[in-house]
Design a protein around this motif. Structure first.
Motif: not given
Length: 280
Positions: A79-86, A59-62, A93-98, A105-110
């Protein structure tokens, strides 16, 4: 009407971290609409989830403060990665949100908790004497009270000051009239066992962005880790932030070393506190 969530970040306890307002499906909103909503929420940051424009992004985030847009910020990223997943988002990639944002690009590890990989510093290195005098004055400190200082800017413009200890950080009473465009983070270490599990106390002052003091700050903690982890701080530690504001923020930092390269991961607990819709 667009879906909306408010997510508390960097605390396992509700209402004790740093809230971020997240607007889903925000494609089509103008900069003026986003800026107006960020001023209205009056939170440290308000974010807008959009369709990605870069290959490899989920996703893209502003990211907006009451005072303007940021290329990157830490607690809005988690917080935005949490909201997007929820909301049903499925990463490639199952264990990483980009996340795609102004910093790239910022990877967010689950895992046990979400954690982002710190982006490269845009400005680093020592602080010139004239700048340090100005920064210390804005914090109502003498230059001799500053143990060390460095530019640790990964987007918001941070300069970091190391004080003698955590108590010195909690005692800071800034002179807001002297800040101008400064975004200043202060850090001090706790003696072993004195920080309730935390190795350091952190505070963030950024009145130029429309936020006098930020409760808990991922980008600042990322910069501090890139500066001090492995020297004055361990390569794996927890930082406390928000104590002076009645919060109980806990930022989990892990530095992964692979030969000469270092990767800093900054994590924290995330909890949705408000779900609804917003008309913009």
């Amino acid at each position: 009407m667009r879906a909306f969530r408010q997510v508390d970040v960097f605390s396992p306890l509700p209402l004790m971290g740093n809230p971020v307002a997240v607007v889903h499906d925000a494609d089509g909103l103008t900069d003026e609409q986003m800026a107006a909503f960020a001023r209205w929420t009056n939170l440290s940051e308000t974010t807008f989830l959009m369709a990605p424009t870069t290959p490899g992004a989920d996703y893209r985030l502003r990211i907006w403060t009451p005072g303007g847009e940021l290329p990157f910020a830490g607690h809005p990223t988690l917080g935005s990665a949490h909201a997007w997943l929820e909301a049903g988002g499925a990463p490639a990639v199952a264990d990483t949100v980009v996340q795609e944002c102004g910093a790239g690009l910022v990877p967010v590890r689950r895992g046990e908790r979400l954690a982002f990989a710190a982006p490269p510093l845009l400005r680093s290195g020592p602080v010139e004497a004239g700048d340090l005098t100005r920064i210390a004055a804005a914090l109502a400190l003498g230059v001799d009270e500053v143990v060390d200082a460095a530019w640790i800017d990964n987007g918001p413009g941070w300069v970091g000051l190391l004080l003698r200890d955590a108590d010195a950080v909690l005692d800071v009473r800034p002179d807001l009239a002297l800040f101008g465009d400064l975004d200043v983070g202060v850090v001090g270490l706790y003696p072993d066992g004195a920080g309730d599990g935390a190795a350091a106390e952190v505070r963030a002052f950024c009145p130029g962005l429309g936020v006098v003091e930020d409760p808990v700050t991922g980008s600042l903690n990322a910069g501090i880790a890139q500066w001090l982890a492995g020297s004055r701080l361990p390569t794996s530690y927890v930082a406390s932030q928000g104590t002076a504001m009645g919060r109980r923020g806990r930022v989990h930092v892990d530095v992964v070393c692979d030969g000469p390269s270092r990767e800093v991961w900054v994590g924290g607990d995330t909890l949705t506190t408000v779900i609804g819709t917003v008309a913009l």
